[in-house]
Design a protein around this motif. Structure first.
Motif, mmCIF file in Angstrom:
data_model
loop_
_atom_site.group_PDB
_atom_site.id
_atom_site.type_symbol
_atom_site.label_atom_id
_atom_site.label_comp_id
_atom_site.label_asym_id
_atom_site.label_seq_id
_atom_site.Cartn_x
_atom_site.Cartn_y
_atom_site.Cartn_z
ATOM 1 N N VAL A 238 0.795 -1.199 0.108
ATOM 2 C CA VAL A 238 -0.178 -0.116 0.072
ATOM 3 C C VAL A 238 0.868 1.204 0.187
ATOM 4 N N GLU A 239 0.300 2.086 -0.603
ATOM 5 C CA GLU A 239 1.002 3.643 -0.470
ATOM 6 C C GLU A 239 0.202 4.059 1.034
ATOM 7 N N PRO A 240 0.841 4.483 1.815
ATOM 8 C CA PRO A 240 0.247 4.919 3.097
ATOM 9 C C PRO A 240 -0.850 6.007 2.948
ATOM 10 N N VAL A 241 -0.423 6.984 2.182
ATOM 11 C CA VAL A 241 -1.065 7.951 1.719
ATOM 12 C C VAL A 241 -0.910 7.889 -0.064
ATOM 13 N N VAL A 242 -2.014 7.564 -0.554
ATOM 14 C CA VAL A 242 -1.981 7.554 -1.977
ATOM 15 C C VAL A 242 -1.606 8.676 -2.510
ATOM 16 N N GLY A 243 -0.512 8.644 -3.497
ATOM 17 C CA GLY A 243 0.026 9.630 -4.012
ATOM 18 C C GLY A 243 -0.691 10.246 -5.566
ATOM 19 N N SER A 244 -0.246 10.001 -6.603
ATOM 20 C CA SER A 244 -0.702 10.479 -7.775
ATOM 21 C C SER A 244 -2.149 10.097 -8.008
ATOM 22 N N ASN A 245 -2.744 8.897 -7.443
ATOM 23 C CA ASN A 245 -4.050 8.681 -7.719
ATOM 24 C C ASN A 245 -5.015 9.373 -6.625
ATOM 25 N N GLY A 246 -4.417 10.602 -6.197
ATOM 26 C CA GLY A 246 -5.504 11.491 -5.709
ATOM 27 C C GLY A 246 -5.282 12.050 -4.245
ATOM 28 N N VAL A 247 -3.943 11.604 -3.623
ATOM 29 C CA VAL A 247 -3.724 12.044 -2.503
ATOM 30 C C VAL A 247 -4.888 11.560 -1.603
ATOM 31 N N ILE A 248 -4.816 10.327 -1.508
ATOM 32 C CA ILE A 248 -5.990 9.732 -0.532
ATOM 33 C C ILE A 248 -5.517 9.273 0.782
ATOM 34 N N VAL A 249 -6.081 10.039 1.736
ATOM 35 C CA VAL A 249 -5.629 9.709 3.217
ATOM 36 C C VAL A 249 -6.550 8.727 3.712
ATOM 37 N N PRO A 250 -6.000 7.650 4.379
ATOM 38 C CA PRO A 250 -6.987 6.732 4.815
ATOM 39 C C PRO A 250 -7.682 6.978 6.200
ATOM 40 N N PRO A 251 -8.714 6.516 6.571
ATOM 41 C CA PRO A 251 -9.406 6.785 7.784
ATOM 42 C C PRO A 251 -8.213 6.199 8.817
ATOM 43 N N ASP A 252 -8.081 6.989 10.223
ATOM 44 C CA ASP A 252 -7.087 6.661 11.074
ATOM 45 C C ASP A 252 -6.966 5.199 11.433
ATOM 46 N N GLU A 253 -8.076 4.331 11.327
ATOM 47 C CA GLU A 253 -8.067 2.992 11.656
ATOM 48 C C GLU A 253 -7.397 2.063 10.753
ATOM 49 N N TYR A 254 -7.465 2.609 9.556
ATOM 50 C CA TYR A 254 -7.131 1.701 8.282
ATOM 51 C C TYR A 254 -5.809 0.863 8.464
ATOM 52 N N LEU A 255 -4.666 1.578 8.638
ATOM 53 C CA LEU A 255 -3.358 1.323 8.701
ATOM 54 C C LEU A 255 -3.035 0.378 9.622
ATOM 55 N N PRO A 256 -3.426 0.762 10.905
ATOM 56 C CA PRO A 256 -3.132 -0.155 12.148
ATOM 57 C C PRO A 256 -3.857 -1.474 12.015
ATOM 58 N N LYS A 257 -5.014 -1.389 11.432
ATOM 59 C CA LYS A 257 -5.882 -2.525 11.154
ATOM 60 C C LYS A 257 -5.095 -3.493 10.303
ATOM 61 N N LEU A 258 -4.943 -3.242 8.897
ATOM 62 C CA LEU A 258 -4.098 -3.798 8.088
ATOM 63 C C LEU A 258 -3.013 -4.335 8.503
ATOM 64 N N ARG A 259 -2.161 -3.653 9.523
ATOM 65 C CA ARG A 259 -0.959 -4.213 10.067
ATOM 66 C C ARG A 259 -1.272 -5.443 10.950
ATOM 67 N N ASP A 260 -2.423 -5.260 11.722
ATOM 68 C CA ASP A 260 -3.111 -6.292 12.536
ATOM 69 C C ASP A 260 -3.301 -7.546 11.733
ATOM 70 N N ILE A 261 -4.078 -7.125 10.675
ATOM 71 C CA ILE A 261 -4.466 -8.562 9.774
ATOM 72 C C ILE A 261 -3.354 -9.273 9.049
ATOM 73 N N THR A 262 -2.527 -8.435 8.577
ATOM 74 C CA THR A 262 -1.297 -9.064 8.104
ATOM 75 C C THR A 262 -0.335 -9.971 8.766
ATOM 76 N N LYS A 263 -0.316 -9.225 9.963
ATOM 77 C CA LYS A 263 0.787 -9.922 11.231
ATOM 78 C C LYS A 263 0.043 -11.297 11.524
ATOM 79 N N ARG A 264 -1.449 -11.351 11.885
ATOM 80 C CA ARG A 264 -2.025 -12.493 11.979
ATOM 81 C C ARG A 264 -1.897 -13.526 11.022
ATOM 82 N N HIS A 265 -1.664 -13.183 9.812
ATOM 83 C CA HIS A 265 -1.769 -14.202 8.787
ATOM 84 C C HIS A 265 -0.144 -14.472 8.247
#
Ligand SMILES: Cc1ncc(COP(=O)(O)O)c(C=O)c1O
Length: 484
Positions: A238-265
């Motif tokens: 992932v781009e933590p903040v998406v760049g050329s495709n629109g500077v998309i800032v994720p909601p605050d919970e997104y990256l920690p949640k994705l971190r947790d999911i990837t770690k568990r798997h």
């Protein structure tokens, strides 16, 4: 009055000047080859059909400005390709490259150099804690190629989950992992297998049609569903903040949640900070906003302030331990090239000396506020989002339905794009802004001053009239918000 391509008597820069100046002996005509013509005829313009390409010749740059061959001085409101974070003409970085060139410009990468050790030490101070072993290449795409190989070898699995609104580079692996339309023309040949695309954390156009925070961050949950049902997943990129495709800032919970999911798997998390790193978002790296430590972080661009090409793949000790006994099947002739490393050392010194991370945070708040006032004034501005000195404007034909002006296909087919029209109008007003499909990327050098921000905002304010006029020309009813 006739105009002619001339070289000033002092040798530079090449400028269009008036004939009266030749007569007065201020300038002289030269038989200089036509730079634009030669460039166009014998070199490729990137990501486009070639016929309509007329490159503008740039002759110099200083601070937040650059100057073209006609003498027009332009405010750099996008840090060129969102990479000139230190601004132009930084003497410390330029001198460091020159000094290294005199001392030792190149050795085989299996040797080492003082500058390699110095950069490594400095990187460990600024990247998220726990990323301790680096591979040095010369671009962002190469940094990602290394990441994919490392992830596949380390996990023994091969699938990579990426997202649709993403760009990870142009080489086989990175373009395969790119969700944006730059991938389409090279499919199916010319790209690596095994990439699958998951949902974007794109609240303005939620792929599930949900609203934050009631959505429960379904976009992250769905990645878990993909991991479970695909099997063989090595990594999520992932781009933590998406760049050329629109500077998309994720909601605050997104990256920690994705971190947790990837770690568990046991799936690796690769964060591509090629664009979002180096103070761009008001932290050294965007992941710092959410205190997330990926398994692999890739970066390039701002690592040298774009003074020389350098890409970095940073990995954890667990990953590097694996390669103690396993063959590290990767390398380049210009890996750990001393000139690139010297620029990295000097650039990190400059980020610190000029306090640019803090400055990005402070000036970014001002920039964001000014951009939001433009949204109030211009019906074509659908969304304004960003962090630090990294902002995106999303242009829409209809604010209520969020109908976009243009599609991805329009871009590939070379159709006139409204965002390109706004950017062209900005250029006429002396401000350079990078457009991409329906987005304008505002990412000035981190040294930018308030008055310079005001200048860029004024240019944009007036140029947005181009998009507003498009709305009145084509009045449409409500169409799906998922148009892009
Ligand atoms: C997020 C991201 N990743 C990778 C790349 C590719 O970097 P490079 O152009 O240096 O190969 C880019 C380039 O814009 C980028 O924005």
């Amino acid at each position: 009055m006739s105009r002619i391509l001339l070289r000033k008597l002092d040798g530079n820069p090449i400028k269009y000047r008036y004939l009266s100046e030749i007569r007065c002996g201020m300038v002289q005509a030269t038989d200089e080859p036509d730079v634009v013509k030669l460039t166009k005829q014998h070199t490729y313009g990137t990501w486009r059909a070639q016929k309509s390409w007329i490159p503008r010749e740039i002759v110099s740059a200083e601070g937040c400005y650059f100057t073209d061959a006609s003498g027009q001085r332009l405010l750099d409101f996008s840090s060129q390709l969102m990479c000139s974070n230190l601004g132009h003409g930084n003497k410390v970085v330029i001198d460091a490259i020159c000094e290294q060139a005199k001392k030792l410009p190149y050795v085989v990468p299996s040797f080492t150099t003082e500058v390699r050790a110095r950069l490594t030490e400095l990187l460990m101070e600024v990247v998220p804690k726990g990323l301790e072993k680096f591979f040095y290449a010369t671009s962002g795409t190469e940094a990602n190629e290394a990441a994919f190989k490392i992830a596949r070898q380390y996990t023994g699995r091969y699938k990579i989950i990426s997202r649709y609104n993403s760009y990870h580079g142009s080489t086989a692996g990175s373009i395969a992992a790119t969700g944006d339309p730059r991938r389409y023309p090279i499919e199916p040949a010319g790209k690596m297998d095994g990439v699958i695309f998951g949902p974007d954390a794109y609240c303005y156009r939620c792929p599930f049609g949900l609203r934050y925070p009631d959505c429960g961050i379904t976009c992250a949950d769905y990645v878990e569903y993909m991991i479970e049902h695909e099997s063989n997943v090595a990594a999520v990129i992932v781009e933590p903040v998406v760049g050329s495709n629109g500077v998309i800032v994720p909601p605050d919970e997104y990256l920690p949640k994705l971190r947790d999911i990837t770690k568990r798997h046991g799936v690796l998390m690769i964060c591509d900070e090629v664009m979002s790193g180096w103070g761009r978002t008001g932290e050294w790296f965007a992941v710092d906003h959410w205190e997330v430590r990926p398994d692999i972080l890739t970066t390039a661009k701002g690592v040298t302030g774009a003074y020389i090409p350098l890409g970095v793949t940073a990995t954890t000790r667990e990953i590097s331990d694996f390669f103690e006994e396993h063959y590290f099947a990767h390398g380049h002739t210009y890996e750990a090239h001393p000139l690139t490393l010297a620029a990295g050392v000097a650039a990190i010194g400059e980020y610190k000396r000029l306090d640019l991370i803090e400055r990005s945070r402070e000036m970014g708040q001002y920039l964001g506020k000014q951009l939001k006032t433009l949204q109030d004034k211009h019906p074509s501005v659908g969304d304004v989002r960003g962090l630090g000195l990294f902002w995106g404007l999303e242009l829409v034909r209809n604010r209520k339905s969020r109908l976009a002006f243009n599609t991805r296909e329009d871009k590939l087919q070379g159709k006139p794009m409204v965002a390109d029209g706004v950017a062209a109008e900005c250029m006429k007003k002396g401000t350079f802004i990078n457009p991409w499909i329906n987005y304008l990327i505002i990412a000035p050098p981190l040294i930018i001053k308030r008055e310079e921000i005001d200048q860029g905002i004024n240019a944009l304010d007036s140029a947005l009239g181009v998009a507003d006029t498009e709305i009145t020309r084509h009045r449409h009813g409500a169409i799906s918000a998922l148009h892009v």
